[in-house]
Design a protein around this motif. Structure first.
Motif, PDB file in Angstrom:
ATOM      1  N   GLY A   1       0.898  -1.365   0.028  1.00  0.00           N
ATOM      2  CA  GLY A   1      -0.037   0.015   0.060  1.00  0.00           C
ATOM      3  C   GLY A   1       0.897   1.109   0.274  1.00  0.00           C
ATOM      4  O   GLY A   1       0.419   2.164   0.392  1.00  0.00           O
ATOM      5  N   ILE A   2       1.876   1.226  -0.553  1.00  0.00           N
ATOM      6  CA  ILE A   2       2.923   2.311  -0.505  1.00  0.00           C
ATOM      7  C   ILE A   2       3.236   2.866  -1.869  1.00  0.00           C
ATOM      8  O   ILE A   2       4.200   3.664  -2.127  1.00  0.00           O
ATOM      9  CB  ILE A   2       4.051   2.095   0.169  1.00  0.00           C
ATOM     10  CG1 ILE A   2       4.859   1.057  -0.245  1.00  0.00           C
ATOM     11  CG2 ILE A   2       3.942   1.980   1.660  1.00  0.00           C
ATOM     12  CD1 ILE A   2       6.370   0.564   0.154  1.00  0.00           C
ATOM     13  N   ALA A   3       2.568   2.671  -2.911  1.00  0.00           N
ATOM     14  CA  ALA A   3       2.713   2.788  -4.205  1.00  0.00           C
ATOM     15  C   ALA A   3       2.714   4.201  -4.706  1.00  0.00           C
ATOM     16  O   ALA A   3       3.592   4.670  -5.567  1.00  0.00           O
ATOM     17  CB  ALA A   3       1.792   2.332  -5.173  1.00  0.00           C
ATOM     18  N   GLY A   4       1.901   5.304  -4.233  1.00  0.00           N
ATOM     19  CA  GLY A   4       2.074   6.467  -4.187  1.00  0.00           C
ATOM     20  C   GLY A   4       3.113   7.231  -3.647  1.00  0.00           C
ATOM     21  O   GLY A   4       3.676   8.522  -3.874  1.00  0.00           O
ATOM     22  N   SER A   5       3.878   6.852  -2.567  1.00  0.00           N
ATOM     23  CA  SER A   5       4.984   7.187  -1.829  1.00  0.00           C
ATOM     24  C   SER A   5       6.464   7.025  -2.403  1.00  0.00           C
ATOM     25  O   SER A   5       7.294   7.440  -1.832  1.00  0.00           O
ATOM     26  CB  SER A   5       4.832   7.109  -0.398  1.00  0.00           C
ATOM     27  OG  SER A   5       5.121   5.648  -0.250  1.00  0.00           O
ATOM     28  N   LEU A   6       6.411   6.104  -3.425  1.00  0.00           N
ATOM     29  CA  LEU A   6       7.711   5.682  -3.926  1.00  0.00           C
ATOM     30  C   LEU A   6       7.907   6.308  -5.361  1.00  0.00           C
ATOM     31  O   LEU A   6       7.033   6.179  -5.953  1.00  0.00           O
ATOM     32  CB  LEU A   6       7.978   4.419  -3.995  1.00  0.00           C
ATOM     33  CG  LEU A   6       8.264   3.494  -2.577  1.00  0.00           C
ATOM     34  CD1 LEU A   6       8.157   2.087  -2.544  1.00  0.00           C
ATOM     35  CD2 LEU A   6       9.031   4.142  -1.649  1.00  0.00           C
ATOM     36  N   SER A   7       9.211   6.521  -5.802  1.00  0.00           N
ATOM     37  CA  SER A   7       9.375   6.869  -7.033  1.00  0.00           C
ATOM     38  C   SER A   7       9.560   5.623  -7.890  1.00  0.00           C
ATOM     39  O   SER A   7       9.668   4.440  -7.486  1.00  0.00           O
ATOM     40  CB  SER A   7      10.684   7.770  -7.187  1.00  0.00           C
ATOM     41  OG  SER A   7      11.810   6.999  -7.095  1.00  0.00           O
ATOM     42  N   GLY A   8       9.432   5.742  -9.276  1.00  0.00           N
ATOM     43  CA  GLY A   8       9.794   4.651 -10.236  1.00  0.00           C
ATOM     44  C   GLY A   8      11.121   3.975  -9.875  1.00  0.00           C
ATOM     45  O   GLY A   8      11.024   2.796 -10.163  1.00  0.00           O
TER      46      GLY A   8
END
Length: 103
Positions: free
Chosen positions: A64-71
């Motif tokens: 659930g941390i997809a929005g907080s990490l860069s590519g």
């Protein structure tokens, strides 16, 4: 869905993550010789390069941390995880094949 494309930074993250995962897998279970070490390292490296993107997306989605990490962070994480787990999966398959291959 993320578009990773051919960004050199993402390819560098894939390579670094794959190499790190392969190196850690060698430390966890020491190889019996140079040949085994080489085959394990390169199989981990290739699996990390091939499956790094999907593995990274799966991991960050599950956590659930997809929005907080860069590519780049997603790619580094996925490549390291795919590379680290590659030898364990191959080892399990080899043991099953050895067990059921004998008659």
């Amino acid at each position: 869905m993320a578009d990773f494309g051919n960004d050199p930074g993402l390819w560098a993250a894939k390579g670094i993550g794959s190499a790190a995962g392969a190196a850690v897998s060698l430390v966890y279970m020491l190889p019996k010789g140079k040949r085994e070490a080489g085959s394990r390292f390169f199989s981990g490296l290739l699996c990390g390069l091939i499956f790094g993107g999907p593995a990274g997306l799966w991991i960050v989605t599950k956590l659930g941390i997809a929005g907080s990490l860069s590519g780049t962070e997603v790619m580094l994480t996925g490549s390291a995880a795919a590379s680290l787990s590659a030898w364990w999966v191959l080892g399990a398959v080899a043991r099953v094949a050895e067990r059921y291959g004998r008659k």
